[in-house]
Structure formats: C-alpha cells, structure tokens
Write a protein that holds these residues in place. Structure first.
Motif, mmCIF file in Angstrom:
data_model
loop_
_atom_site.group_PDB
_atom_site.id
_atom_site.type_symbol
_atom_site.label_atom_id
_atom_site.label_comp_id
_atom_site.label_asym_id
_atom_site.label_seq_id
_atom_site.Cartn_x
_atom_site.Cartn_y
_atom_site.Cartn_z
ATOM 1 N N TRP A 169 -4.184 0.094 7.002
ATOM 2 C CA TRP A 169 -4.844 1.399 6.848
ATOM 3 C C TRP A 169 -5.385 1.565 5.427
ATOM 4 N N LEU A 170 -4.572 1.168 4.443
ATOM 5 C CA LEU A 170 -5.026 1.249 3.056
ATOM 6 C C LEU A 170 -6.203 0.306 2.818
ATOM 7 N N ARG A 171 -6.154 -0.858 3.441
ATOM 8 C CA ARG A 171 -7.232 -1.831 3.275
ATOM 9 C C ARG A 171 -8.542 -1.286 3.844
ATOM 10 N N ASN A 172 -8.461 -0.647 5.007
ATOM 11 C CA ASN A 172 -9.660 -0.082 5.623
ATOM 12 C C ASN A 172 -10.200 1.109 4.838
ATOM 13 N N ARG A 173 -9.332 1.760 4.069
ATOM 14 C CA ARG A 173 -9.769 2.867 3.213
ATOM 15 C C ARG A 173 -10.326 2.380 1.876
ATOM 16 N N ARG A 174 -10.419 1.052 1.728
ATOM 17 C CA ARG A 174 -10.960 0.436 0.514
ATOM 18 C C ARG A 174 -10.114 0.735 -0.723
ATOM 19 N N THR A 175 -8.803 0.844 -0.537
ATOM 20 C CA THR A 175 -7.913 1.054 -1.671
ATOM 21 C C THR A 175 -7.926 -0.187 -2.556
ATOM 22 N N ARG B 260 -0.988 10.316 6.477
ATOM 23 C CA ARG B 260 -0.668 9.990 7.859
ATOM 24 C C ARG B 260 -0.057 8.605 7.973
ATOM 25 N N ALA B 261 -0.616 7.634 7.228
ATOM 26 C CA ALA B 261 -0.087 6.271 7.274
ATOM 27 C C ALA B 261 1.343 6.217 6.756
ATOM 28 N N VAL B 262 1.610 6.942 5.643
ATOM 29 C CA VAL B 262 2.961 6.956 5.082
ATOM 30 C C VAL B 262 3.946 7.574 6.062
ATOM 31 N N ILE B 263 3.531 8.674 6.726
ATOM 32 C CA ILE B 263 4.416 9.339 7.694
ATOM 33 C C ILE B 263 4.736 8.413 8.856
ATOM 34 N N ILE B 264 3.703 7.742 9.374
ATOM 35 C CA ILE B 264 3.923 6.831 10.508
ATOM 36 C C ILE B 264 4.827 5.680 10.110
ATOM 37 N N PHE B 265 4.550 5.081 8.943
ATOM 38 C CA PHE B 265 5.356 3.932 8.503
ATOM 39 C C PHE B 265 6.810 4.333 8.271
ATOM 40 N N THR B 266 7.023 5.486 7.611
ATOM 41 C CA THR B 266 8.385 5.951 7.353
ATOM 42 C C THR B 266 9.111 6.272 8.650
ATOM 43 N N MET C 284 -0.930 -2.397 -5.482
ATOM 44 C CA MET C 284 0.221 -2.969 -6.179
ATOM 45 C C MET C 284 1.187 -1.869 -6.627
ATOM 46 N N ILE C 285 0.631 -0.772 -7.161
ATOM 47 C CA ILE C 285 1.485 0.345 -7.580
ATOM 48 C C ILE C 285 2.177 0.968 -6.375
ATOM 49 N N ILE C 286 1.455 1.069 -5.259
ATOM 50 C CA ILE C 286 2.061 1.599 -4.033
ATOM 51 C C ILE C 286 3.204 0.700 -3.577
ATOM 52 N N SER C 287 3.044 -0.617 -3.739
ATOM 53 C CA SER C 287 4.106 -1.543 -3.320
ATOM 54 C C SER C 287 5.379 -1.332 -4.138
ATOM 55 N N ILE C 288 5.228 -0.942 -5.413
ATOM 56 C CA ILE C 288 6.408 -0.638 -6.232
ATOM 57 C C ILE C 288 7.141 0.573 -5.671
ATOM 58 N N GLY C 289 6.370 1.627 -5.326
ATOM 59 C CA GLY C 289 6.984 2.802 -4.724
ATOM 60 C C GLY C 289 7.627 2.490 -3.390
ATOM 61 N N LEU C 290 6.971 1.648 -2.576
ATOM 62 C CA LEU C 290 7.538 1.257 -1.297
ATOM 63 C C LEU C 290 8.837 0.489 -1.487
ATOM 64 N N ALA C 291 8.875 -0.386 -2.497
ATOM 65 C CA ALA C 291 10.096 -1.149 -2.771
ATOM 66 C C ALA C 291 11.251 -0.214 -3.123
ATOM 67 N N LEU C 292 10.985 0.785 -3.966
ATOM 68 C CA LEU C 292 12.034 1.738 -4.333
ATOM 69 C C LEU C 292 12.513 2.524 -3.119
ATOM 70 N N LEU D 97 -2.967 -9.305 -2.823
ATOM 71 C CA LEU D 97 -2.004 -8.259 -3.167
ATOM 72 C C LEU D 97 -0.772 -8.854 -3.825
ATOM 73 N N THR D 98 -0.410 -8.343 -4.995
ATOM 74 C CA THR D 98 0.864 -8.672 -5.624
ATOM 75 C C THR D 98 1.896 -7.689 -5.082
ATOM 76 N N ASN D 99 2.673 -8.126 -4.096
ATOM 77 C CA ASN D 99 3.537 -7.233 -3.324
ATOM 78 C C ASN D 99 4.932 -7.157 -3.942
ATOM 79 N N PHE D 100 5.210 -6.071 -4.660
ATOM 80 C CA PHE D 100 6.520 -5.896 -5.273
ATOM 81 C C PHE D 100 7.583 -5.466 -4.260
ATOM 82 N N ALA D 101 7.187 -5.179 -3.030
ATOM 83 C CA ALA D 101 8.147 -4.820 -1.996
ATOM 84 C C ALA D 101 8.616 -6.039 -1.206
#
Length: 430
Positions: free
Chosen positions: A224-230, A3-9, A236-244, A172-176
């Motif tokens: 949202w990810l932070r509240n889900r305790r990710t 849901r978070a990915v859909i909203i953000f996109t 960090m891996i998600i940030s790589i995907g977000l950057a791409l 967070l090491t944010n690659f995006a």
C-alpha cells in the motif's frame, strides 16, 4: 496510510490472539547458567557447581537441589568456566565424559543450559578426570570458537539472505526484519511448549507462518505504501516504528524472560577431534546449508528466480516485459519471512527465546549483508560467515561483552578497501 496501519495491526493482533498468547507480567530477564544432574534416571542432590569468568574471578556458586536442578545467575553475558566439584558427587558416581570443567559462552539475555552426564565409575574410586594439557586446551578452545562462529554465521545467513532479497527488489532497508526473526522463535515456542507439538513439526509450522506473515506484511502494508509512492527514506523510518511496535507486542504478549524449547535443550556432545558438538547443532547446520543452497540455486536456475533478478535490476523494464512486479515483491517477502522465521527457530534452539533476540542480532545481519554486497544472495552468505567467525574469534583477545565490535571492525576495514562489499558490483554515482 491510516487505513493500511489499522488493517495491518488488526491482522497482527488477530494472529497473536488466535494463537493463544496472553498478557504476562513476567518482565524480568537476565543471563544465567543452569542444569539438571541426573544419574540412572534419578536426580543427584547437593553437588557443588562453581562458575568463574575468564580472569578466574568467581561469578557464582550453586548446589543442586533435591530435583537435581541448579542455577547460577550472572551479571552479564560472556564466556565462563563451569566447574563441577567431583568431591561432592555421591560415591561411585563420575562425570562419564571425564570433563568436569566446561567453558561456555552465555549470550545477552539468555539462560545457557549446561550438561554434565553422570554415571557409575568404571574401575576403582570416583575417577576424577586427568588434567588436560594446556596446549591442547587452547587448541580445543580455538577450534570450538571456529565451529561456533560457523554455526552462528549460518543462522545469521538465513536472516541476511531474506533481508538482502527484500533490499534487492524494493531498495528498502527494513529495520523490522529482526522482529520477523523473533516471530519464528515465538511461534515455535508456542506450538512446542504451550501446545505440546514436537519441535520438528513446530519449527515447520513456524516457518510456514513466518512466510505468511511476510506475505501479508507486503499485502496490507508495504504494498500500500509502495502504491502511494512513499519514498524509501520514509519507508525506512516507518520500518523502525514497526519494529518497535512488534517488539513491544512480543513483550506484552510473551513476556520478557528467556525461555527454552521443551526438547533438545541439553544434549551429550559428540567428540569431533578435540571439540564436543551437540548433535542438534550439526542437524541445524545441515538444514541451514541445504536451505541456503536451495534458495540461491532457485534464484539462478528457475523462472521465478530470473524474474526476481530482473525486478531487482530494473523494475520498470521488468514490468514492461510482462513481469508482475508486485507479485514478485510479495513472493520475496514471503521467502524472506520464512527464512527469518527459520533463523529465529535455530537461534532459539541455540541460545533460548527472548522478545529482543531478533533486535539483538539485527546489527550483525545488516553487517553481513553490507559486507557481502547489498542485494547479492551469495554475498549475504559469505558476509554472514565472516561476521560469525569474527564475532566468536575476537573473544580470544577482547572481553566477550565486546565481541560484536570485532565483527564491526572487520566490516569497516573491508568496506574501506572494497566499498561495494566482497561480492558487490561497482556502480557509478552521479
């Protein structure tokens, strides 16, 4: 998470669609030197421009057209010597600065504009410039590289400060983060070129939207990810995907060519001692210094700054003290997005706008943050200046294509001696 990915996109897609980006098939990109020859408001045709690399090997040649424009495509980024053949100038026309030969650095994927100001000859003959003393030329090049390194370092520092703040509060090491830099440049280009807004206003709009983009990233995605305790590794891996994802959205909507703003592309330089500096670069330096000092002092002297430092030091204790940790992190994301957007605008003025521009300097931004000390604002500034100077001055000894290696070598040496960075604090492990 879906849901978070859909909203953000959806928010991101709506933003780009509403701002008027359309699909483009212009995917070609490459380095080039280009310019327009004008005398008394009229284009000057049939003037020969020769380009050679540092070893003196010819890299290309062009002749100005009827509109005065010329372009020399290049095979790679690097430092090139550009010579205007004064013998091909119309009679009575000279290069007013007396410098018919320039040494310029072309960045990866960028088309560098070259300015040869033309005017009527004073006195007799076309007045070719007197040959410069070799020692003075070498000194001028070193000083020019020092200034370029400081200028580039200030641009990196804006992005590095935002990245350091985000790391300090979230870990967070944010690659995006590089895509936040590109966002500012792309939005400014849209306002300035597509909508005809003056560059100064377009830059302010880009910074404001960059701050909003950072805020909504945390509001709809990272929070949202932070509240889900990710975990931090997962984020960090998600940030790589977000950057791409963001990078290829820019490519699809904006295209792969390097574009220039409609203003301040080429300016006559101001002679400061043996070097010539464009006024736009001095103005950008002043703005960057004021912003960096303002943000750094705000972190030290204001209540919000103290709350930010409290969250960075111990989030649990800050929350127990009544500080809204989520609100502070969201504010940091807004500030980081605005700083990255400003960095992108300045980088666009400096070397042109390209969908990969943020990705191309991201490694240097990480190097600056690590070198200065992770999570420290002043360390990010100091590390950025060291990286900028090392990047540019290394071209005195190594090919320009390898100039980033110089900055990374400095990073490795300092980290070996001082693992916590220049201004970082020692921490107990285990």
């Amino acid at each position: 998470m879906r849901r978070a990915v859909i909203i953000f996109t959806a928010v991101l897609g709506f933003l780009f669609t509403s701002l008027g980006f359309g699909a483009t098939s212009a995917l070609a990109e490459g380095e080039a030197l280009q310019g327009t020859l004008i005398n008394a408001g009229q284009p000057v045709a049939n003037v020969v421009i020769k380009v050679s690399d540092q070893g003196g090997t010819s890299a290309g040649e062009a002749k100005s057209g009827a509109d005065g424009k010329w372009v020399v495509p290049l095979k790679a980024a690097g430092t090139y010597k550009v010579d205007l053949d004064t013998a091909t100038l119309p009679q009575g026309v000279v290069v007013t600065t007396g410098r018919s030969s320039l040494t310029l650095t072309v960045f990866e994927g960028a088309a560098r504009n070259v300015l040869f100001p033309l005017g009527a000859a004073a006195g007799t003959g076309p007045g070719a410039a007197e040959p410069e003393d070799e020692g003075n030329t070498s000194l001028a090049r070193v000083l020019d590289l020092v200034y370029t390194g400081i200028h580039f370092g200030l641009i990196i520092a804006l992005a590095a400060l935002g990245l350091s703040l985000i790391f300090g509060t979230m870990g967070l090491t944010n690659f995006a983060h590089g895509e936040l830099i590109t966002f500012g440049a792309v939005i400014c280009l849209l306002f300035n070129v597509s909508w005809g807004v003056p560059l100064e206003i377009a830059a302010v709009a880009a910074v404001v939207l960059g701050g909003a983009f950072g805020y909504f990233q945390d509001r709809f995605f990272w929070g949202w990810l932070r509240n889900r305790r990710t975990g931090l590794i997962g984020m960090m891996i998600i940030s790589i995907g977000l950057a791409l994802m963001l990078r290829y959205i820019y490519l699809y909507k904006f295209g792969g060519t390097t574009q220039q703003y409609s203003q301040y592309v080429a300016q006559p330089g101001i002679e400061i001692g043996p070097i010539s500096v464009a006024p736009k670069n001095l103005i950008m330096d002043g703005i960057a210094i004021l912003v960096l000092i303002g943000v750094s002092l705000a972190l030290v002297m204001t209540r919000l700054g103290k709350a930010t430092r409290a969250v960075s030091t111990n989030p649990a204790l800050a929350a127990a003290s009544g500080i809204s940790v989520d609100s502070i992190i969201r504010l940091v994301w807004a500030i980081g997005g605005a700083l990255a957007a400003l960095s992108g605008v300045m980088l666009g003025v400096f070397q042109g706008v390209n969908y990969q521009m943020g990705f191309q300097i991201l490694l240097l931004v990480f190097a600056a943050v690590t070198l200065g000390g992770l999570g420290t604002a002043f360390g990010a500034l100091l590390g950025s200046l060291v990286v900028g100077l090392a990047t540019q001055l290394s071209t005195l000894w190594i090919p320009t294509e390898l100039k980033n290696v110089g900055a990374l070598v400095v990073l490795i040496v300092i980290i070996l001696v001082r693992p916590q960075g220049i201004l970082g604090r020692r921490e107990r492990i285990g």
